[in-house]
Design a protein around this motif. Structure first.
Motif, mmCIF file in Angstrom:
data_model
loop_
_atom_site.group_PDB
_atom_site.id
_atom_site.type_symbol
_atom_site.label_atom_id
_atom_site.label_comp_id
_atom_site.label_asym_id
_atom_site.label_seq_id
_atom_site.Cartn_x
_atom_site.Cartn_y
_atom_site.Cartn_z
ATOM 1 N N GLY A 217 0.814 -1.208 0.000
ATOM 2 C CA GLY A 217 0.000 0.000 0.000
ATOM 3 C C GLY A 217 0.844 1.253 0.000
ATOM 4 N N TYR A 218 0.158 2.360 -0.193
ATOM 5 C CA TYR A 218 0.824 3.654 -0.200
ATOM 6 C C TYR A 218 1.410 3.919 1.183
ATOM 7 C CZ TYR A 218 1.418 8.065 -2.685
ATOM 8 O OH TYR A 218 1.921 9.125 -3.377
ATOM 9 N N THR A 219 2.456 4.707 1.243
ATOM 10 C CA THR A 219 3.033 5.010 2.554
ATOM 11 C C THR A 219 1.996 5.736 3.419
ATOM 12 O OG1 THR A 219 4.850 6.070 3.742
ATOM 13 C CG2 THR A 219 4.122 7.176 1.742
ATOM 14 N N ASN A 220 1.950 5.370 4.699
ATOM 15 C CA ASN A 220 1.018 5.965 5.666
ATOM 16 C C ASN A 220 -0.426 5.439 5.536
ATOM 17 O OD1 ASN A 220 1.217 7.732 7.904
ATOM 18 N ND2 ASN A 220 -0.104 9.188 6.863
ATOM 19 N N LYS A 223 -0.575 0.121 7.042
ATOM 20 C CA LYS A 223 -0.146 -1.278 6.925
ATOM 21 C C LYS A 223 0.376 -1.825 8.247
ATOM 22 C CE LYS A 223 2.755 -0.048 3.750
ATOM 23 N NZ LYS A 223 2.321 1.358 3.691
ATOM 24 N N THR A 224 1.251 -1.045 8.878
ATOM 25 C CA THR A 224 1.861 -1.547 10.112
ATOM 26 C C THR A 224 0.831 -1.627 11.237
ATOM 27 O OG1 THR A 224 3.981 -0.631 9.412
ATOM 28 C CG2 THR A 224 3.773 -1.230 11.736
ATOM 29 N N THR A 225 -0.097 -0.685 11.263
ATOM 30 C CA THR A 225 -1.149 -0.726 12.281
ATOM 31 C C THR A 225 -1.967 -2.007 12.124
ATOM 32 O OG1 THR A 225 -1.248 1.683 12.091
ATOM 33 C CG2 THR A 225 -3.021 0.623 13.319
ATOM 34 N N VAL A 243 7.757 5.070 7.433
ATOM 35 C CA VAL A 243 8.203 4.647 8.756
ATOM 36 C C VAL A 243 8.794 3.236 8.671
ATOM 37 C CG1 VAL A 243 7.466 4.125 11.108
ATOM 38 C CG2 VAL A 243 6.552 6.122 9.924
ATOM 39 N N THR A 244 8.151 2.388 7.878
ATOM 40 C CA THR A 244 8.632 1.014 7.733
ATOM 41 C C THR A 244 9.551 0.909 6.521
ATOM 42 O OG1 THR A 244 6.492 0.261 8.524
ATOM 43 C CG2 THR A 244 7.917 -1.395 7.526
ATOM 44 N N LEU A 245 10.709 0.332 6.707
ATOM 45 C CA LEU A 245 11.586 0.062 5.563
ATOM 46 C C LEU A 245 11.851 -1.417 5.401
ATOM 47 C CD1 LEU A 245 14.526 2.524 5.112
ATOM 48 C CD2 LEU A 245 12.244 2.543 4.165
ATOM 49 N N ASN A 330 -8.940 1.031 4.422
ATOM 50 C CA ASN A 330 -8.638 1.236 5.842
ATOM 51 C C ASN A 330 -9.037 2.645 6.290
ATOM 52 O OD1 ASN A 330 -7.567 0.683 8.414
ATOM 53 N ND2 ASN A 330 -5.573 1.547 7.851
ATOM 54 N N LYS A 331 -9.118 2.821 7.589
ATOM 55 C CA LYS A 331 -9.488 4.088 8.229
ATOM 56 C C LYS A 331 -10.956 4.439 7.970
ATOM 57 C CE LYS A 331 -4.704 5.731 7.663
ATOM 58 N NZ LYS A 331 -3.778 6.838 7.545
ATOM 59 N N VAL A 332 -11.838 3.424 7.884
ATOM 60 C CA VAL A 332 -13.252 3.734 7.654
ATOM 61 C C VAL A 332 -13.874 4.450 8.848
ATOM 62 C CG1 VAL A 332 -13.680 1.886 5.972
ATOM 63 C CG2 VAL A 332 -14.028 1.447 8.403
ATOM 64 N N ASP A 333 -13.159 4.449 9.975
ATOM 65 C CA ASP A 333 -13.666 5.219 11.132
ATOM 66 C C ASP A 333 -13.742 6.709 10.807
ATOM 67 O OD1 ASP A 333 -10.765 6.161 12.687
ATOM 68 O OD2 ASP A 333 -10.699 4.499 11.284
ATOM 69 N N THR A 334 -13.063 7.136 9.739
ATOM 70 C CA THR A 334 -13.096 8.559 9.381
ATOM 71 C C THR A 334 -14.235 8.873 8.403
ATOM 72 O OG1 THR A 334 -11.623 8.253 7.498
ATOM 73 C CG2 THR A 334 -10.577 8.724 9.613
ATOM 74 N N SER A 354 -11.139 -0.735 9.933
ATOM 75 C CA SER A 354 -10.361 0.277 10.641
ATOM 76 C C SER A 354 -9.318 -0.482 11.444
ATOM 77 C CB SER A 354 -11.243 1.103 11.570
ATOM 78 O OG SER A 354 -10.411 1.853 12.439
ATOM 79 N N ALA A 355 -8.087 -0.353 11.013
ATOM 80 C CA ALA A 355 -7.011 -1.052 11.729
ATOM 81 C C ALA A 355 -6.885 -0.474 13.130
ATOM 82 C CB ALA A 355 -5.703 -0.910 10.975
ATOM 83 N N ARG A 356 -7.279 0.804 13.270
ATOM 84 C CA ARG A 356 -7.144 1.456 14.570
ATOM 85 C C ARG A 356 -8.178 0.928 15.562
ATOM 86 N NH1 ARG A 356 -6.690 7.847 14.819
ATOM 87 N NH2 ARG A 356 -4.532 7.422 14.293
HETATM 88 N N1 LIG Z 1 -8.131 7.079 11.817
HETATM 89 C C1 LIG Z 1 -7.377 6.007 11.563
HETATM 90 N N2 LIG Z 1 -6.036 6.131 11.517
HETATM 91 C C2 LIG Z 1 -5.311 5.026 11.251
HETATM 92 C C3 LIG Z 1 -5.909 3.767 11.015
HETATM 93 N N3 LIG Z 1 -4.921 2.876 10.765
HETATM 94 C C4 LIG Z 1 -3.760 3.560 10.843
HETATM 95 N N4 LIG Z 1 -3.979 4.851 11.151
HETATM 96 C C5 LIG Z 1 -2.975 5.904 11.348
HETATM 97 O O1 LIG Z 1 -2.299 6.164 10.118
HETATM 98 C C6 LIG Z 1 -0.929 6.498 10.366
HETATM 99 C C7 LIG Z 1 -0.019 5.591 9.551
HETATM 100 O O2 LIG Z 1 -0.112 4.277 10.047
HETATM 101 P P1 LIG Z 1 1.029 3.189 9.781
HETATM 102 O O3 LIG Z 1 0.476 1.883 10.238
HETATM 103 O O4 LIG Z 1 2.327 3.637 10.317
HETATM 104 O O5 LIG Z 1 1.076 3.237 8.193
HETATM 105 P P2 LIG Z 1 2.053 2.435 7.195
HETATM 106 O O6 LIG Z 1 1.231 2.116 5.996
HETATM 107 O O7 LIG Z 1 2.705 1.307 7.893
HETATM 108 O O8 LIG Z 1 3.082 3.604 6.843
HETATM 109 P P3 LIG Z 1 4.647 3.516 6.377
HETATM 110 O O9 LIG Z 1 5.310 2.368 7.052
HETATM 111 O O10 LIG Z 1 5.185 4.836 6.812
HETATM 112 O O11 LIG Z 1 4.623 3.388 4.881
HETATM 113 C C8 LIG Z 1 -0.731 6.351 11.863
HETATM 114 O O12 LIG Z 1 -0.826 7.618 12.429
HETATM 115 C C9 LIG Z 1 -1.880 5.459 12.304
HETATM 116 O O13 LIG Z 1 -2.264 5.669 13.639
HETATM 117 C C10 LIG Z 1 -7.340 3.677 11.085
HETATM 118 O O14 LIG Z 1 -7.950 2.631 10.906
HETATM 119 N N5 LIG Z 1 -8.010 4.835 11.354
#
Ligand SMILES: Nc1nc2c(ncn2[C@@H]2O[C@H](COP(=O)(O)OP(=O)(O)OP(=O)(O)O)[C@@H](O)[C@H]2O)c(=O)[nH]1
Ligand SMILES: [Mg+2]
Length: 440
Positions: A217-220, A223-225, A243-245, A330-334, A354-356
């Protein structure tokens, strides 16, 4: 047209020791204004990730880039004045510049000039932690640098320090051409070994028939969450880019008790530097060799469609086009309930999560389970429960297959199960060959 940020910024950035950056974008031909603006927004996010404070933004419009100065001579002059006024340390262009343009712009602006590629490479250099990650980043940096050392040496001597000159671990990058060539060869060798090792590990996993699922997926995008939620890991997730490499691989247990391996890896971005993709091949092969990819999409991003397209392009570039994909919004809570409904109608095969908060994650796992189970055959196998080897096989069967029935009588165990095809191939080893295998 440019925007100067409030002067208060100057004190803040000076106090924090941050480099003061000007961002420059170019909108050409039929490109949409809003796209160019969003691209500059993303560049601002990248500058932030590299530790710079953005104090100036400029968007130039012209039919096509100027071959010598990219934005045109007149514009360079006004940019130079604005940079002097805003006390800019580094001018960051939103495109990849030719070595000649870099030289010209450095001379005329009389300060450090870097392009989008160098900025991204710099972030990667800051983030790289493992040896493998560091090698990959340094290789990409040196390969980018080498042709740019040929023409004007001044562009690089002007770099001084800071963004664009940092190698992994914040050591200064090599700038001597001959030494760079030697270093590239040495790193290439190390990376080839890493690649071999990874490939051996993959073979071993393959033999054990544990399916692997890659998060892309796109950065941010989150994925890691999601990875942390599924694997109960505590890998670093944060609202910053890249953040993840380094890839992480962990076990996930499905609702029906089968196991699979999930990998989290580097995020993608629009116009990901080619040198970086090439250098990260060892890492990205994890994705190309996966049984299934989960494409994590950030629904809260206004640039969702552009990001989806960018991810697809990178997947093509790393040869992952044959890997089946589940779209994971992801992030459907928004989103409002209405927006969620629209999304579901538009793409019924996708997962909304929503991974969160954890919403939809169980359903996603069910989808993964059924997708991974698709490539199976229903078979009945008879084991000798007196044999140690057979007992081990039964235990493995439980891990990789969906067991439908298990009947034990007189030292014989008859198991009916949906077994992955790859695992059935393993049942042809001599000692297992004695077992009766009936395909249904
Ligand atoms: N509102 C909301 N925020 C989320 C959700 N999942 C992740 N986030 C936020 O999105 C941001 C990026 O999350 P990461 O899991 O670091 O994203 P990533 O895809 O691993 O990013 P990189 O490793 O940097 O490419 C963080 O601030 C998370 O808290 C979600 O389901 N809802
Ligand atoms: Mg991550």
């Amino acid at each position: 047209m440019y925007i100067l940020f409030p002067m208060a910024d100057r004190r803040t950035s000076a106090a924090s020791g941050k480099e003061r950056a000007a961002l420059v974008g170019l909108r050409t031909g039929s490109a949409r204004r809003v796209d160019a603006d969003q691209s500059l927004d993303e560049l601002a996010g990248l500058a932030d990730a590299a530790g710079a404070a953005v104090v100036l933004r400029m968007l130039q419009e012209r039919q096509k880039p100027d071959s010598a100065t990219f934005i045109g001579s007149g514009k360079v002059a006004s940019l130079a004045a604005a940079c002097a006024e805003a006390d800019v340390d580094v001018v960051i262009f939103d495109n990849e510049l030719t070595p000649a343009q870099l030289g010209q712009l450095g001379d005329r602006l009389d300060r450090k000039v870097i392009d989008r590629t160098q900025l991204i490479l710099d972030i990667f250099a800051r983030r790289a932690k493992t040896r493998e990650g560091k090698w990959q980043v340094e290789l990409a940096q040196l390969k980018y640098l080498l042709p740019r050392l040929a023409g004007s040496g001044t562009a690089l001597s002007r770099l001084g320090g800071g963004i664009g000159t940092r190698g992994p671990g914040e050591t200064k990058l090599e700038t001597d051409r001959r030494r760079i060539r030697v270093r590239i060869q040495a790193i290439q060798k190390e990376i080839d070994q890493v690649r071999q090792r990874r490939s051996q590990l993959r073979d071993r996993r393959h033999k054990q028939s544990v399916p692997t699922v890659a998060l892309v997926g796109y950065t941010n995008a989150g994925k890691t969450t999601l990875f942390n939620r599924l694997t109960r890991e505590t890998a670093e997730a944060s609202d910053a880019l890249f953040v993840t490499l380094d890839p992480l691989i962990r076990q996930v247990r499905l609702p029906d008790r089968r196991e699979l391996l999930m990998s989290d890896t580097v995020g993608f971005i629009d116009r990901l530097p080619h040198a970086l993709v090439a250098a990260f091949r060892a890492t990205l092969e994890e994705v190309a060799e996966a049984d299934l990819a989960l494409h994590v999409i950030d629904v809260s991003s206004p640039e969702r469609e552009r990001q989806i397209a960018a991810v697809k392009r990178v997947l093509e570039e790393v040869g992952a086009t044959t890997v089946p994909v589940i779209d994971v919004y992801n992030k459907v809570d928004t989103l409002s309930p209405d927006e969620q409904r629209r999304l579901r109608t538009a793409d019924p095969a996708a997962a909304l999560i929503s991974a969160r908060t954890g919403k939809g994650v169980d359903e996603l796992l069910q989808m993964v389970a059924s997708r991974v189970a698709l490539d199976t055959r229903r078979i009945t196998i008879t084991f000798d429960s007196g044999k140690e080897f057979d007992r081990q096989q039964i235990a493995r069967l439980y891990r990789v297959a969906r067991v439908l029935s298990h009947v034990a009588t007189n030292g014989r165990v008859v198991i009916e199960a949906d077994v992955p095809r790859r695992f059935i191939e393993r049942l042809t080893t001599p000692s297992v060959g004695e077992n009766a295998v009936d395909a249904v």
